[in-house]
Design an enzyme around this catalytic site. Sequence first.
Site, PDB file in Angstrom:
ATOM      1  CB  CYS A  77      -2.892   5.453   3.878  1.00  0.00           C
ATOM      2  SG  CYS A  77      -3.789   4.411   5.034  1.00  0.00           S
ATOM      3  CD  GLU A 103      -2.250   1.555   2.668  1.00  0.00           C
ATOM      4  OE1 GLU A 103      -2.212   2.763   2.980  1.00  0.00           O
ATOM      5  OE2 GLU A 103      -2.575   0.650   3.459  1.00  0.00           O
TER       6      GLU A 103
END
Length: 516
Positions: free
Chosen positions: A295, A258
């Site tokens: 994020c 990620e």
Amino acid sequence: MSNDEKTGVTPNAFRSVDAATGQPFGEPFASDGVDRVRAACAAADAAFDVYRTTDAKSRAAFLERIAEEIVALGDDLIVTAMRESGLPRPRLEGERGRTVGQLKLFAGVLRRGGWMGLRIDPATAADVTPARVDLRLRMVPLGPVAVFGASNFPLAFSTAGGDTASALAAGCPVVVKGHPAHPATGALVASAIHTAVEACGLPAGVFANLTGPGIELGAALVKDPAITAVGFTGSRAGGLALVKLAQERDVPIPVYAEMSSINPVLLLPEALRARGDALGTAFVGSLTMGAGQFCTNPGLLLAIEGDGVDAFVEAASGAVSKAPAQTMLTGAIHGAYERSVDTLRQKGEVTAVAQGLPGDGASAGSAALFATTGKAFLADKALAHEVFGASSLLVRCADEAELQAVVAAAEGQLTMTLQMDEGDTALAARLVPLLERKCGRIVVNGWPTGVEVTHAMVHGGPFPATSDGRSTSVGSLAIDRFLRPVSYQNFAQALLPAVLRDDAGLPRLVNGVPAA
């Protein structure tokens, strides 16, 4: 006498750093070298054949024991994480709860059995056309998994975080490369996992925690032939470097990284007209959460020029201007944030709308809001780059066509959000098919920060949000990353794995139809 001799610190040692002051504290940690990596991976490989055969009930009990041991660490864990990360107590207490919750979620997944993907296509009689042999399928663990701890989630995405929990649930030993920004926090959590391993009578190689600030440690881990997959949360540069290493191996392996997302929020016209000021205030709450170091931080706002846009800007500007500076995770992250914000300020087509209050700490980051036009955004790809911190860019589009063009030009994202009212439904319906191509989670009338750990959650998306857009690192589907299918043809019942025998009593598909 050398400085090392005076301090008693070995040349390859490092210490925790207080995020607020930038000063080292605590006892030094030895940096693990290549020999330690080899030993940990060899132990994981040796433990694999034992661990993979543990039944689901035993493995679930192991995950629950890890959760209990983490809770038993008490306030020491929270205080240590606060000092190393600069994150406030409520955030870290919530993150500990999430870490424990993830472990319990996967324990439940194991007990229900559906994760094994059992399928049976029984043989047909020889006089039936076409005749068919007996075929049975189950999912099996890949093997030892390397997990890289994240800087922004010292608990939930690190030593015992979602990657570790899902890999252990799948039956894979885990070797963690702890993040150097929070070594003491990682060591505490690792001690809880080691205690659970011993209490459950599992081989010691089921889990290992490696520490060190250098990139050589992570590279050696990914290249070790015992490692069969990688879980990573961090920068695009870091993730792509690991992908490259993994693909250059004699036997390439998957890297579930990620990496980068700016999580566009689309402010649709009727919603802006009805509640532009309220949206502006609420947006800043999401923007500044955790100093913007999520994020899923809303780094891009998209709006069509019209009523309500100015009200949104005024409210957001006022809220940003009053937002206190917050300690960022590390001095390096703070420095990168400041450079990125300065770069935006220098761009001629970008307007600085508001700046948050200054801070006194060594790594205090102030919120920032910028604005530009749709035309300028489309002309400068750099405006779509992630700024890791509490900074966001409002793109004011001339019309729906320009809004569609901006969305179409966007990179892959973890999330995209629609702020809409009933009158926006037709426009939203035209946008959703495009959003589906661009992200892993579409949010309506919420904000992207906050990722629920549930069965239906997707925390992933097309590149560069992740290196593999088919996967998620949050939710029960995360276990699928560390499993692969094996088919058994013409096996006698006694030779079959127990879960595929006729009397197993587990959820399965028989001739494609659900059966017990």
